[in-house]
Design a protein around this motif. Sequence first.
Motif, mmCIF file in Angstrom:
data_model
loop_
_atom_site.group_PDB
_atom_site.id
_atom_site.type_symbol
_atom_site.label_atom_id
_atom_site.label_comp_id
_atom_site.label_asym_id
_atom_site.label_seq_id
_atom_site.Cartn_x
_atom_site.Cartn_y
_atom_site.Cartn_z
ATOM 1 N N LEU A 47 -5.375 -5.815 2.757
ATOM 2 C CA LEU A 47 -5.000 -5.573 1.361
ATOM 3 C C LEU A 47 -5.087 -4.087 1.020
ATOM 4 N N TYR A 50 -2.018 -2.469 2.372
ATOM 5 C CA TYR A 50 -0.825 -2.862 1.610
ATOM 6 C C TYR A 50 -0.756 -2.109 0.285
ATOM 7 N N TYR A 51 -1.841 -2.131 -0.474
ATOM 8 C CA TYR A 51 -1.816 -1.488 -1.792
ATOM 9 C C TYR A 51 -1.789 0.038 -1.683
ATOM 10 N N GLN A 54 1.745 0.809 -1.316
ATOM 11 C CA GLN A 54 2.460 0.603 -2.576
ATOM 12 C C GLN A 54 2.211 1.747 -3.546
ATOM 13 N N GLU A 181 -6.577 -5.193 -8.420
ATOM 14 C CA GLU A 181 -6.471 -5.055 -6.967
ATOM 15 C C GLU A 181 -7.663 -4.294 -6.392
ATOM 16 N N ALA A 228 -1.480 -12.234 2.108
ATOM 17 C CA ALA A 228 -0.280 -12.557 1.340
ATOM 18 C C ALA A 228 -0.578 -13.445 0.142
ATOM 19 N N GLN A 230 -3.207 -13.593 -1.713
ATOM 20 C CA GLN A 230 -3.799 -12.822 -2.810
ATOM 21 C C GLN A 230 -2.743 -11.990 -3.534
ATOM 22 N N VAL A 231 -1.807 -11.406 -2.789
ATOM 23 C CA VAL A 231 -0.733 -10.621 -3.404
ATOM 24 C C VAL A 231 0.116 -11.504 -4.305
ATOM 25 N N ALA A 235 0.524 -11.371 -8.503
ATOM 26 C CA ALA A 235 1.847 -11.249 -9.106
ATOM 27 C C ALA A 235 2.105 -12.384 -10.094
#
Length: 290
Positions: A47, A50-51, A54, A181, A228, A230-231, A235
């Motif tokens: 995570l 990923y963040y 982003q 997050e 995935a 958690q993402v 959202a």
Amino acid sequence: MNARQLLGLVLLTLMWGLNWPVMKLGLREWSPLWFRAVTMAGGALALLAYYWRQGGIPLLPRGARQWRSVVVLGLPNVMGWHGLSIIGVAHLPAGRAAILGFTMPVFTVLLSVLFYGERFTARLALAVAAVLVAIALLLWNELGTLTGSPEGIVWMQAAAFCWALGTVWMRRAKLLALAPETLLIWMLGLSSLALGLVAWASEPAPHWPTGAAMWGVLAWSVLLNYGAAQVIWFAMARALPASTSAMSVTAIPIVGILSSMLIGEQPTWQDGLAVVCVVVAIGAVLLRRR
């Protein structure tokens, strides 16, 4: 709910529902707390990566107050729920553990009534009665068939209580500018460290995975359960009303008990009736009168 949100809800339900038998497969090779600590740490790192790619969110909490929120909210929401539930899964068939874990919404409302002045309604009385019937059915099945152990029910109810307590605290926490997050990543990271220390003191060290099945379980747990899913959840939580996203949990124990058949578990009529009782209980506390 548009088509993309509906797809996200379906994927989330499948990932978190299938995760119950996946955990059971992982526990065939690794002890509970080591399994949880390793996969949780991997999920936190996934995570974070990923963040970070982003952009747009702070990766570190700012100030002592935000760090205190991470610790206080992480204890019941992550360490309590994930640590106790994996022990419950070790003692119970995966499907029954899933049913008991998702009694959480009822505990949430009970805590709100007892400590925060919410009104005790007929709907809540129905939910409590339905949960008690579900627990009695599963306890009856455990004592009658000896396919698990009754103490597993206690572990799972303790886990559900921790999740409910964390949910109540989360709703009332003053998080200021702390991004959700950021909170999630650090709750997972610190909880995995704490669980790893407990595992190191109480369980034998895990061996290196030798088969493709165990590697698949680890990849699923890190990339899907803690990654995935958690993402998608964050959202959905932003885009949908709270009641809509909360009602999605009703399908997860059903997927859990059906998918447990893939690893050789055979649900009984008590399991099926317990699922109905839990769905009734969750609906009673989450659905609102027009």
